[in-house]
Enzyme design. Structure first.
Site, mmCIF file in Angstrom:
data_model
loop_
_atom_site.group_PDB
_atom_site.id
_atom_site.type_symbol
_atom_site.label_atom_id
_atom_site.label_comp_id
_atom_site.label_asym_id
_atom_site.label_seq_id
_atom_site.Cartn_x
_atom_site.Cartn_y
_atom_site.Cartn_z
ATOM 1 N N SER A 1 44.301 34.282 83.925
ATOM 2 C CA SER A 1 45.637 35.786 83.628
ATOM 3 C C SER A 1 46.089 36.114 84.536
ATOM 4 O O SER A 1 47.419 36.246 84.657
ATOM 5 C CB SER A 1 44.472 37.049 82.812
ATOM 6 O OG SER A 1 43.821 36.538 81.522
ATOM 7 N N LYS B 1 49.782 34.802 83.911
ATOM 8 C CA LYS B 1 50.458 35.111 83.429
ATOM 9 C C LYS B 1 51.955 35.708 83.628
ATOM 10 O O LYS B 1 53.158 35.817 83.666
ATOM 11 C CB LYS B 1 49.753 36.084 81.719
ATOM 12 C CG LYS B 1 48.731 36.415 81.859
ATOM 13 C CD LYS B 1 48.057 36.665 81.121
ATOM 14 C CE LYS B 1 46.974 36.398 79.758
ATOM 15 N NZ LYS B 1 45.656 38.075 79.800
ATOM 16 N N TYR C 1 48.353 26.616 76.932
ATOM 17 C CA TYR C 1 48.246 27.658 77.752
ATOM 18 C C TYR C 1 46.655 27.811 78.409
ATOM 19 O O TYR C 1 45.991 28.646 79.904
ATOM 20 C CB TYR C 1 47.288 29.201 76.318
ATOM 21 C CG TYR C 1 47.227 30.218 77.069
ATOM 22 C CD1 TYR C 1 47.703 31.241 77.879
ATOM 23 C CD2 TYR C 1 46.159 30.428 76.554
ATOM 24 C CE1 TYR C 1 47.104 32.147 77.898
ATOM 25 C CE2 TYR C 1 44.963 31.421 77.320
ATOM 26 C CZ TYR C 1 45.612 32.374 77.683
ATOM 27 O OH TYR C 1 45.506 33.591 78.165
ATOM 28 N N TYR D 1 44.788 44.639 83.231
ATOM 29 C CA TYR D 1 44.041 45.307 81.971
ATOM 30 C C TYR D 1 44.024 46.711 81.533
ATOM 31 O O TYR D 1 45.171 48.074 82.714
ATOM 32 C CB TYR D 1 43.483 44.419 81.752
ATOM 33 C CG TYR D 1 42.282 43.651 82.053
ATOM 34 C CD1 TYR D 1 43.937 42.397 80.766
ATOM 35 C CD2 TYR D 1 41.799 42.985 82.747
ATOM 36 C CE1 TYR D 1 43.927 41.388 81.531
ATOM 37 C CE2 TYR D 1 42.309 41.350 83.144
ATOM 38 C CZ TYR D 1 43.229 40.435 82.543
ATOM 39 O OH TYR D 1 43.686 39.462 82.997
ATOM 40 N N VAL E 1 40.167 36.311 85.058
ATOM 41 C CA VAL E 1 38.588 35.869 84.861
ATOM 42 C C VAL E 1 37.587 35.521 85.375
ATOM 43 O O VAL E 1 36.402 35.071 85.462
ATOM 44 C CB VAL E 1 38.084 35.882 83.592
ATOM 45 C CG1 VAL E 1 38.313 36.938 82.033
ATOM 46 C CG2 VAL E 1 38.768 34.912 82.351
HETATM 47 N N1 GLN Z 1 42.028 32.237 79.599
HETATM 48 C C1 GLN Z 1 41.869 33.862 79.729
HETATM 49 C C2 GLN Z 1 41.288 33.788 78.396
HETATM 50 O O1 GLN Z 1 42.371 33.649 77.629
HETATM 51 C C3 GLN Z 1 42.282 34.328 80.752
HETATM 52 C C4 GLN Z 1 41.640 35.854 80.994
HETATM 53 C C5 GLN Z 1 41.514 36.333 81.944
HETATM 54 O O2 GLN Z 1 41.739 35.865 82.896
HETATM 55 N N2 GLN Z 1 41.639 38.022 81.202
HETATM 56 O O3 GLN Z 1 40.914 34.257 77.664
#
Ligand code: GLN
Length: 309
Positions: A65, A68, A193, A245, A263
């Site tokens: 993430s 992003k 993605y 988050y 994650v």
């Molecule tokens: N690639 C992961 C997903 O879409 C990224 C989520 C994350 O890092 N929180 O679930």
């Protein structure tokens, strides 16, 4: 020779390390389940190109993430604020990062912000280019410009592992396509993605990216403006309000540094004007944030008085 800053960082890792025992590595992307939960590492990039590191810093990990933040900056550079925010909101959510709930209840349907999966997928859909390769190449070049490290690439194993198991993200995309938030082909969007999330870095790369964002978009080595100032500010603000988050509020109080987690266990920290922080600790708490990494960042923030508030 170990300088005093490095000694301090080593002490802080020792203090944060026991917390990793209370976390778990992510397994919903099967390849991430192979990470060593006891790892904790940090790099801090400061003015004059000084970089201090401690822990297992040669370990590479995927952005997940954290990517992003990068695609948001690129989409804003491609299309401008009006277009991007016509499709993605600016408000934090109290829901988990992969939740679908608010997409259905909000009218018109629009992801709440670009840091949750739905919002990030909508943003990746906007990245300009005619093929997945070209669009991914633009994301990678942008990262190369920030880090001065042209060897950064994506990990095919992690990308494939996520692509094959990404049914929840697939559902988010189809839902958004129905509501015209997503325009392009869903499978191509998922391919881009998952590759973007699988871009592999180390703590030092992250620290430089954090420095550039905190430094309003200017690369400290080349002195080039990589991100327009207003866009760097938007990105930094989302890192404060939504970067961790549904733990962003508590994190702002306890740590007070604009940050973005993934994650894989990475955390990107952008201290305004003069410090970037990269952390890796794959054991996660129940909200998907690095449990040892957050403790470590809290310790660093207190020790060096880094809260922006
Ligand atoms: N690639 C992961 C997903 O879409 C990224 C989520 C994350 O890092 N929180 O679930």
């Amino acid at each position: 020779m170990i300088c005093s800053e490095q000694e301090t960082l080593l002490e802080m890792i020792d203090l944060a390390l026991p917390y990793t025992k209370h976390g778990k590595v992510a397994t919903y992307i099967p390849a991430l389940g192979e990470a060593d939960p006891d790892t904790l590492a940090v790099s801090i990039y400061t003015t004059n190109g000084e970089c201090y590191s401690a822990g297992n810093i040669n370990q590479k990990f995927t952005l997940q993430s954290i990517s992003k933040v990068i695609t948001l900056a690129l989409a804003l550079m491609d299309h401008g604020e009006d277009y991007v925010f016509s499709k993605v909101g600016m408000e934090p959510t109290g829901d988990p990062f992969n939740s679908i709930a608010k997409l259905e209840t909000l009218v018109p349907s629009k992801p709440l912000n670009p840091m949750i999966n739905a919002g990030a997928l909508a943003v990746t859909d906007m990245i300009a280019g005619s093929t997945v390769e070209e669009r991914l190449g633009r994301i990678l070049s942008f990262i190369h410009e920030m880090t001065n490290n042209t060897s950064i690439h994506y990990c095919d194993k992690v990308a494939t592992s996520e692509y094959e198991t990404a049914d929840l993200n697939r559902a988010l995309c189809y839902f958004m396509k129905q509501h015209r938030v997503v325009i392009g082909d869903v499978e191509q969007l998922l391919e881009l993605y998952t590759k973007q999330c699988a871009i592999e870095v180390d703590c030092k790369d992250l620290a430089i990216i954090g420095y550039v964002i905190g430094n309003e978009g200017v690369n400290p080595d080349t002195k080039r403006r990589v991100i327009p100032m207003q866009i760097a500010r938007i990105v930094k603000t989302f890192m404060v309000t939504c970067g961790m988050y549904n733990a962003s509020g508590e994190f702002a109080i306890r740590v007070g540094i604009p940050a973005k987690s993934g994650v894989s266990g990475g955390i990107l920290g952008a201290v305004p004007y003069g410090m970037g922080i990269g952390i890796y600790g794959p054991a996660l708490d129940e909200k998907g944030n690095s449990i040892g990494g957050m403790k470590l960042l809290e310790g660093i923030s207190h020790r060096f008085n880094l809260s922006i508030f």
